[in-house]
Design a protein around this motif. Structure first.
Motif, PDB file in Angstrom:
ATOM      1  N   PHE A   9       0.831  -1.201   0.000  1.00 52.32           N
ATOM      2  CA  PHE A   9       0.000   0.000   0.000  1.00 52.32           C
ATOM      3  C   PHE A   9       0.866   1.252   0.000  1.00 52.32           C
ATOM      4  O   PHE A   9       0.565   2.230  -0.677  1.00 52.32           O
ATOM      5  CB  PHE A   9      -0.930  -0.001   1.214  1.00 52.32           C
ATOM      6  CG  PHE A   9      -1.802  -1.209   1.279  1.00 52.32           C
ATOM      7  CD1 PHE A   9      -2.835  -1.393   0.379  1.00 52.32           C
ATOM      8  CD2 PHE A   9      -1.580  -2.188   2.237  1.00 52.32           C
ATOM      9  CE1 PHE A   9      -3.633  -2.510   0.425  1.00 52.32           C
ATOM     10  CE2 PHE A   9      -2.381  -3.310   2.296  1.00 52.32           C
ATOM     11  CZ  PHE A   9      -3.405  -3.474   1.396  1.00 52.32           C
ATOM     12  N   ALA A  10       1.930   1.228   0.754  1.00 49.51           N
ATOM     13  CA  ALA A  10       2.805   2.398   0.843  1.00 49.51           C
ATOM     14  C   ALA A  10       3.494   2.661  -0.486  1.00 49.51           C
ATOM     15  O   ALA A  10       3.526   3.797  -0.962  1.00 49.51           O
ATOM     16  CB  ALA A  10       3.827   2.201   1.955  1.00 49.51           C
ATOM     17  N   HIS A  11       4.035   1.642  -1.112  1.00 48.46           N
ATOM     18  CA  HIS A  11       4.774   1.850  -2.351  1.00 48.46           C
ATOM     19  C   HIS A  11       3.864   2.273  -3.497  1.00 48.46           C
ATOM     20  O   HIS A  11       4.282   3.042  -4.368  1.00 48.46           O
ATOM     21  CB  HIS A  11       5.596   0.614  -2.702  1.00 48.46           C
ATOM     22  CG  HIS A  11       6.807   0.483  -1.838  1.00 48.46           C
ATOM     23  ND1 HIS A  11       6.774  -0.157  -0.632  1.00 48.46           N
ATOM     24  CD2 HIS A  11       8.067   0.955  -1.991  1.00 48.46           C
ATOM     25  CE1 HIS A  11       7.974  -0.094  -0.077  1.00 48.46           C
ATOM     26  NE2 HIS A  11       8.776   0.581  -0.874  1.00 48.46           N
ATOM     27  N   THR A  16       1.982   6.804  -6.910  1.00 48.00           N
ATOM     28  CA  THR A  16       0.858   7.670  -7.250  1.00 48.00           C
ATOM     29  C   THR A  16       1.254   9.140  -7.201  1.00 48.00           C
ATOM     30  O   THR A  16       0.819   9.924  -8.054  1.00 48.00           O
ATOM     31  CB  THR A  16      -0.325   7.399  -6.302  1.00 48.00           C
ATOM     32  OG1 THR A  16      -0.711   6.038  -6.447  1.00 48.00           O
ATOM     33  CG2 THR A  16      -1.498   8.306  -6.599  1.00 48.00           C
ATOM     34  N   PHE A  17       2.072   9.530  -6.240  1.00 55.05           N
ATOM     35  CA  PHE A  17       2.506  10.921  -6.181  1.00 55.05           C
ATOM     36  C   PHE A  17       3.233  11.322  -7.457  1.00 55.05           C
ATOM     37  O   PHE A  17       2.997  12.393  -8.007  1.00 55.05           O
ATOM     38  CB  PHE A  17       3.419  11.164  -4.976  1.00 55.05           C
ATOM     39  CG  PHE A  17       2.673  11.358  -3.695  1.00 55.05           C
ATOM     40  CD1 PHE A  17       1.685  12.315  -3.574  1.00 55.05           C
ATOM     41  CD2 PHE A  17       2.978  10.587  -2.586  1.00 55.05           C
ATOM     42  CE1 PHE A  17       1.002  12.497  -2.396  1.00 55.05           C
ATOM     43  CE2 PHE A  17       2.298  10.754  -1.399  1.00 55.05           C
ATOM     44  CZ  PHE A  17       1.310  11.719  -1.297  1.00 55.05           C
ATOM     45  N   PHE A  18       4.121  10.480  -7.936  1.00 57.95           N
ATOM     46  CA  PHE A  18       4.820  10.800  -9.179  1.00 57.95           C
ATOM     47  C   PHE A  18       3.849  10.779 -10.356  1.00 57.95           C
ATOM     48  O   PHE A  18       3.925  11.623 -11.248  1.00 57.95           O
ATOM     49  CB  PHE A  18       5.979   9.844  -9.423  1.00 57.95           C
ATOM     50  CG  PHE A  18       6.789  10.233 -10.620  1.00 57.95           C
ATOM     51  CD1 PHE A  18       7.542  11.387 -10.620  1.00 57.95           C
ATOM     52  CD2 PHE A  18       6.778   9.449 -11.757  1.00 57.95           C
ATOM     53  CE1 PHE A  18       8.276  11.762 -11.732  1.00 57.95           C
ATOM     54  CE2 PHE A  18       7.509   9.811 -12.872  1.00 57.95           C
ATOM     55  CZ  PHE A  18       8.269  10.973 -12.860  1.00 57.95           C
ATOM     56  N   GLY A  19       2.913   9.838 -10.357  1.00 61.62           N
ATOM     57  CA  GLY A  19       1.900   9.769 -11.414  1.00 61.62           C
ATOM     58  C   GLY A  19       1.041  11.016 -11.474  1.00 61.62           C
ATOM     59  O   GLY A  19       0.672  11.475 -12.559  1.00 61.62           O
ATOM     60  N   TRP A  52       8.566   6.813   5.328  1.00 64.80           N
ATOM     61  CA  TRP A  52       8.300   5.380   5.479  1.00 64.80           C
ATOM     62  C   TRP A  52       9.532   4.652   6.010  1.00 64.80           C
ATOM     63  O   TRP A  52       9.450   3.872   6.946  1.00 64.80           O
ATOM     64  CB  TRP A  52       7.868   4.819   4.131  1.00 64.80           C
ATOM     65  CG  TRP A  52       7.754   3.338   4.065  1.00 64.80           C
ATOM     66  CD1 TRP A  52       8.632   2.485   3.472  1.00 64.80           C
ATOM     67  CD2 TRP A  52       6.709   2.523   4.591  1.00 64.80           C
ATOM     68  NE1 TRP A  52       8.189   1.191   3.593  1.00 64.80           N
ATOM     69  CE2 TRP A  52       7.017   1.189   4.272  1.00 64.80           C
ATOM     70  CE3 TRP A  52       5.545   2.789   5.297  1.00 64.80           C
ATOM     71  CZ2 TRP A  52       6.201   0.126   4.641  1.00 64.80           C
ATOM     72  CZ3 TRP A  52       4.735   1.732   5.656  1.00 64.80           C
ATOM     73  CH2 TRP A  52       5.059   0.426   5.334  1.00 64.80           C
ATOM     74  N   ASN A  53      10.670   4.923   5.409  1.00 62.62           N
ATOM     75  CA  ASN A  53      11.900   4.266   5.851  1.00 62.62           C
ATOM     76  C   ASN A  53      12.311   4.736   7.241  1.00 62.62           C
ATOM     77  O   ASN A  53      12.758   3.934   8.061  1.00 62.62           O
ATOM     78  CB  ASN A  53      13.034   4.524   4.865  1.00 62.62           C
ATOM     79  CG  ASN A  53      12.845   3.770   3.580  1.00 62.62           C
ATOM     80  OD1 ASN A  53      12.115   2.801   3.519  1.00 62.62           O
ATOM     81  ND2 ASN A  53      13.499   4.232   2.539  1.00 62.62           N
ATOM     82  N   TYR A  67       1.840   6.364   9.314  1.00 65.59           N
ATOM     83  CA  TYR A  67       0.794   5.703   8.547  1.00 65.59           C
ATOM     84  C   TYR A  67      -0.542   6.445   8.676  1.00 65.59           C
ATOM     85  O   TYR A  67      -1.271   6.601   7.694  1.00 65.59           O
ATOM     86  CB  TYR A  67       0.644   4.242   8.982  1.00 65.59           C
ATOM     87  CG  TYR A  67      -0.084   3.419   7.962  1.00 65.59           C
ATOM     88  CD1 TYR A  67       0.549   3.005   6.811  1.00 65.59           C
ATOM     89  CD2 TYR A  67      -1.413   3.094   8.155  1.00 65.59           C
ATOM     90  CE1 TYR A  67      -0.124   2.266   5.853  1.00 65.59           C
ATOM     91  CE2 TYR A  67      -2.094   2.359   7.217  1.00 65.59           C
ATOM     92  CZ  TYR A  67      -1.450   1.947   6.061  1.00 65.59           C
ATOM     93  OH  TYR A  67      -2.132   1.234   5.118  1.00 65.59           O
ATOM     94  N   LEU A  68      -0.844   6.924   9.848  1.00 69.68           N
ATOM     95  CA  LEU A  68      -2.079   7.703  10.026  1.00 69.68           C
ATOM     96  C   LEU A  68      -1.992   9.064   9.356  1.00 69.68           C
ATOM     97  O   LEU A  68      -2.997   9.604   8.889  1.00 69.68           O
ATOM     98  CB  LEU A  68      -2.392   7.870  11.513  1.00 69.68           C
ATOM     99  CG  LEU A  68      -2.868   6.613  12.228  1.00 69.68           C
ATOM    100  CD1 LEU A  68      -3.020   6.879  13.717  1.00 69.68           C
ATOM    101  CD2 LEU A  68      -4.182   6.115  11.643  1.00 69.68           C
ATOM    102  N   TYR A  69      -0.788   9.614   9.285  1.00 71.00           N
ATOM    103  CA  TYR A  69      -0.593  10.909   8.622  1.00 71.00           C
ATOM    104  C   TYR A  69      -0.989  10.830   7.156  1.00 71.00           C
ATOM    105  O   TYR A  69      -1.547  11.772   6.599  1.00 71.00           O
ATOM    106  CB  TYR A  69       0.868  11.336   8.782  1.00 71.00           C
ATOM    107  CG  TYR A  69       1.250  12.541   7.973  1.00 71.00           C
ATOM    108  CD1 TYR A  69       0.776  13.817   8.324  1.00 71.00           C
ATOM    109  CD2 TYR A  69       2.065  12.432   6.864  1.00 71.00           C
ATOM    110  CE1 TYR A  69       1.127  14.920   7.590  1.00 71.00           C
ATOM    111  CE2 TYR A  69       2.416  13.531   6.114  1.00 71.00           C
ATOM    112  CZ  TYR A  69       1.940  14.777   6.483  1.00 71.00           C
ATOM    113  OH  TYR A  69       2.282  15.869   5.737  1.00 71.00           O
ATOM    114  N   TRP A  70      -0.695   9.684   6.519  1.00 69.39           N
ATOM    115  CA  TRP A  70      -1.052   9.528   5.111  1.00 69.39           C
ATOM    116  C   TRP A  70      -2.536   9.444   4.966  1.00 69.39           C
ATOM    117  O   TRP A  70      -3.157   9.720   4.054  1.00 69.39           O
ATOM    118  CB  TRP A  70      -0.415   8.286   4.509  1.00 69.39           C
ATOM    119  CG  TRP A  70       1.058   8.393   4.401  1.00 69.39           C
ATOM    120  CD1 TRP A  70       1.810   9.529   4.385  1.00 69.39           C
ATOM    121  CD2 TRP A  70       1.979   7.313   4.312  1.00 69.39           C
ATOM    122  NE1 TRP A  70       3.124   9.201   4.284  1.00 69.39           N
ATOM    123  CE2 TRP A  70       3.271   7.870   4.238  1.00 69.39           C
ATOM    124  CE3 TRP A  70       1.832   5.953   4.289  1.00 69.39           C
ATOM    125  CZ2 TRP A  70       4.403   7.078   4.121  1.00 69.39           C
ATOM    126  CZ3 TRP A  70       2.965   5.175   4.191  1.00 69.39           C
ATOM    127  CH2 TRP A  70       4.223   5.738   4.105  1.00 69.39           C
TER     128      TRP A  70
END
Length: 70
Positions: A9-11, A16-19, A52-53, A67-70
């Motif tokens: 889900f994270a990746h 998506t941001f780049f898309g 994430w890292n 994770y909640l921030y996203w």
């Protein structure tokens, strides 16, 4: 083990941001505007991936906070 469950889900979010940057670049006429939105999309992907890292190094509390921030 929890990161393995959440990683797909994270990746996809990072991609998506780049898309989104590519989408907005395709709708711009000016070359500098195209480069700007591509750069913003790329930086958003890099920044969220760094969060994430980093969350794995800082502990479980940070992990759930990011994770909640996203």
């Amino acid at each position: 083990a929890l990161r393995l469950v959440m990683a797909p889900f994270a990746h996809s979010l990072f991609t998506t941001f780049f898309g989104i940057g590519v989408y907005f670049a395709l709708h711009r006429r000016d070359s500098s505007a195209k480069a700007g939105v591509l750069l913003l999309g790329y930086l958003a992907a890099v920044f969220t991936h760094a969060l994430w890292n980093g969350s794995s190094l800082l502990g479980v509390g940070w992990y759930f906070g990011i994770y909640l921030y996203w």
